[in-house]
Design a protein around this motif. Structure first.
Motif, PDB file in Angstrom:
ATOM      1  N   UNK A  39      13.785   2.193  79.410  1.00 26.76           N
ATOM      2  CA  UNK A  39      13.212   3.536  79.541  1.00 26.76           C
ATOM      3  C   UNK A  39      13.382   4.093  80.955  1.00 26.76           C
ATOM      4  N   UNK A  40      13.507   5.412  81.004  1.00 29.10           N
ATOM      5  CA  UNK A  40      13.515   6.122  82.285  1.00 29.10           C
ATOM      6  C   UNK A  40      12.094   6.444  82.717  1.00 29.10           C
ATOM      7  N   UNK A  41      11.239   6.668  81.718  1.00 29.32           N
ATOM      8  CA  UNK A  41       9.845   6.995  81.960  1.00 29.32           C
ATOM      9  C   UNK A  41       8.958   6.250  80.991  1.00 29.32           C
ATOM     10  N   UNK A  42       7.711   6.030  81.420  1.00 28.00           N
ATOM     11  CA  UNK A  42       6.769   5.273  80.607  1.00 28.00           C
ATOM     12  C   UNK A  42       5.449   6.030  80.554  1.00 28.00           C
ATOM     13  N   UNK A  43       4.996   6.315  79.332  1.00 24.75           N
ATOM     14  CA  UNK A  43       3.662   6.868  79.121  1.00 24.75           C
ATOM     15  C   UNK A  43       2.765   5.671  78.841  1.00 24.75           C
ATOM     16  N   UNK A  44       1.731   5.504  79.656  1.00 20.87           N
ATOM     17  CA  UNK A  44       0.817   4.375  79.496  1.00 20.87           C
ATOM     18  C   UNK A  44      -0.519   4.934  79.030  1.00 20.87           C
ATOM     19  N   UNK A  45      -0.871   4.615  77.774  1.00 15.09           N
ATOM     20  CA  UNK A  45      -2.041   5.210  77.140  1.00 15.09           C
ATOM     21  C   UNK A  45      -3.076   4.150  76.788  1.00 15.09           C
ATOM     22  N   UNK A  46      -4.345   4.468  77.082  1.00 13.94           N
ATOM     23  CA  UNK A  46      -5.403   3.505  76.778  1.00 13.94           C
ATOM     24  C   UNK A  46      -6.758   4.189  76.697  1.00 13.94           C
ATOM     25  N   UNK A  47      -7.617   3.680  75.818  1.00 12.48           N
ATOM     26  CA  UNK A  47      -9.018   4.049  75.940  1.00 12.48           C
ATOM     27  C   UNK A  47      -9.595   3.313  77.149  1.00 12.48           C
TER      28      UNK A  47
ATOM     29  N   UNK B  70       8.533  -2.051  86.134  1.00 14.09           N
ATOM     30  CA  UNK B  70       8.407  -0.584  86.166  1.00 14.09           C
ATOM     31  C   UNK B  70       9.159   0.035  87.344  1.00 14.09           C
ATOM     32  N   UNK B  71      10.030  -0.740  87.958  1.00 16.47           N
ATOM     33  CA  UNK B  71      10.789  -0.239  89.110  1.00 16.47           C
ATOM     34  C   UNK B  71      11.623   0.969  88.698  1.00 16.47           C
ATOM     35  N   UNK B  72      11.558   2.009  89.514  1.00 18.38           N
ATOM     36  CA  UNK B  72      12.319   3.250  89.313  1.00 18.38           C
ATOM     37  C   UNK B  72      11.954   3.986  88.027  1.00 18.38           C
ATOM     38  N   UNK B  73      10.788   3.737  87.501  1.00 17.51           N
ATOM     39  CA  UNK B  73      10.351   4.436  86.288  1.00 17.51           C
ATOM     40  C   UNK B  73       9.222   5.405  86.635  1.00 17.51           C
ATOM     41  N   UNK B  74       9.263   6.554  86.006  1.00 17.13           N
ATOM     42  CA  UNK B  74       8.181   7.522  86.156  1.00 17.13           C
ATOM     43  C   UNK B  74       7.073   7.095  85.200  1.00 17.13           C
ATOM     44  N   UNK B  75       5.872   6.911  85.714  1.00 14.92           N
ATOM     45  CA  UNK B  75       4.739   6.492  84.887  1.00 14.92           C
ATOM     46  C   UNK B  75       3.787   7.666  84.688  1.00 14.92           C
TER      47      UNK B  75
ATOM     48  N   UNK C 248       2.414   9.639  88.118  1.00 13.39           N
ATOM     49  CA  UNK C 248       1.809  10.958  88.013  1.00 13.39           C
ATOM     50  C   UNK C 248       0.306  10.815  87.837  1.00 13.39           C
ATOM     51  N   UNK C 249      -0.413  11.885  88.131  1.00 11.53           N
ATOM     52  CA  UNK C 249      -1.863  11.866  87.997  1.00 11.53           C
ATOM     53  C   UNK C 249      -2.311  11.566  86.589  1.00 11.53           C
TER      54      UNK C 249
ATOM     55  N   UNK D 240       0.474  20.925  81.249  1.00 14.29           N
ATOM     56  CA  UNK D 240       0.824  20.893  82.677  1.00 14.29           C
ATOM     57  C   UNK D 240       1.337  19.516  83.096  1.00 14.29           C
ATOM     58  N   UNK D 241       0.633  18.472  82.692  1.00 14.34           N
ATOM     59  CA  UNK D 241       1.025  17.138  83.141  1.00 14.34           C
ATOM     60  C   UNK D 241       2.313  16.668  82.459  1.00 14.34           C
ATOM     61  N   UNK D 242       2.516  17.052  81.209  1.00 14.98           N
ATOM     62  CA  UNK D 242       3.761  16.683  80.527  1.00 14.98           C
ATOM     63  C   UNK D 242       4.936  17.427  81.142  1.00 14.98           C
ATOM     64  N   UNK D 243       4.733  18.682  81.517  1.00 14.77           N
ATOM     65  CA  UNK D 243       5.792  19.431  82.211  1.00 14.77           C
ATOM     66  C   UNK D 243       6.128  18.768  83.549  1.00 14.77           C
ATOM     67  N   UNK D 244       5.111  18.289  84.245  1.00 15.03           N
ATOM     68  CA  UNK D 244       5.340  17.586  85.515  1.00 15.03           C
ATOM     69  C   UNK D 244       6.132  16.302  85.269  1.00 15.03           C
ATOM     70  N   UNK D 245       5.795  15.574  84.212  1.00 13.30           N
ATOM     71  CA  UNK D 245       6.510  14.353  83.836  1.00 13.30           C
ATOM     72  C   UNK D 245       7.978  14.672  83.558  1.00 13.30           C
ATOM     73  N   UNK D 246       8.225  15.730  82.791  1.00 14.46           N
ATOM     74  CA  UNK D 246       9.598  16.122  82.475  1.00 14.46           C
ATOM     75  C   UNK D 246      10.359  16.537  83.727  1.00 14.46           C
TER      76      UNK D 246
END
Length: 187
Positions: free
Chosen positions: A68-76, A98-103, A135-136, A165-171
């Motif tokens: 992956x180029x980017x990783x969405x990390x989701x958790x309760x 996670x080196x060089x990956x946008x989180x 990202x935040x 907003x945050x997804x646009x920042x991720x993109x």
């Protein structure tokens, strides 16, 4: 387009977390990105807990993160942090997994009191795995996510705006990561 791995650390299949995850995945897919989902609760429990690196399912899941180029990390959020289930999976990633990956973190909790769980619990783990761009993300509380009678989730207007907003920042970060990589390869 970018490859994005979504890692979900919820132990339950009906968590409000999936309202956020489904919304973000739909937005990323609509933009043409290749999105794969790793639901850690669906991985073999014994292999996770005993760190059986040779397990084929764990190897496939870690390969998705690696590619992956980017990783969405989701958790309760439980006890002011992300789930132990998610931590167990992250512990199986290589030291530079996670080196060089946008989180991009997506957390949901019962109260606003755990708002800083992304900063104080998750970000140090991402840094320990070699992640540089974090990202935040979005921290949401349960009342902002409604389980709909026919299935699916309804999100509050404020939450939708924050996710957009945050997804646009991720993109945008993914785009600039690609530009930087192309620039380095052309030198």
């Amino acid at each position: 387009m970018s490859k994005i791995a979504v890692i979900s650390g919820s132990p339950t299949s009906n968590s409000r977390l999936y309202g956020l995850v489904e919304y973000v995945e739909a937005k990323l897919t609509a933009e043409g990105h290749e999105v794969t989902h790793i639901n850690v609760a669906d991985l073999p429990a014994e292999a996770l807990v005993k760190a059986q690196f040779g397990n084929e399912e764990l190897q496939r899941a870690t390969a998705l993160v690696n590619d992956a180029d980017g990783v969405v990390i989701a958790s309760p959020v439980y006890k002011a942090s992300f789930t132990g289930l998610l931590k167990t999976f992250l512990d199986l990633l290589p030291q530079t997994g996670l080196k060089d990956k946008i989180s991009y973190p997506l957390f949901v909790g019962g109260t606003i009191a755990h708002l800083l769980s992304i900063d104080y619990a998750l970000k140090p783990v991402i840094a320990a795995l070699g992640g540089r761009v974090v990202l935040g993300g979005v921290y949401a509380i349960d009342p902002w996510i409604e389980r709909l009678e026919g299935g699916g989730y309804g999100l509050s207007e404020e939450l939708i705006e924050r996710l957009d907003r945050s997804t646009d920042e991720f993109l945008e970060e993914l785009h600039w990561q690609t530009v930087r990589a192309e620039s380095r390869s052309n030198q």
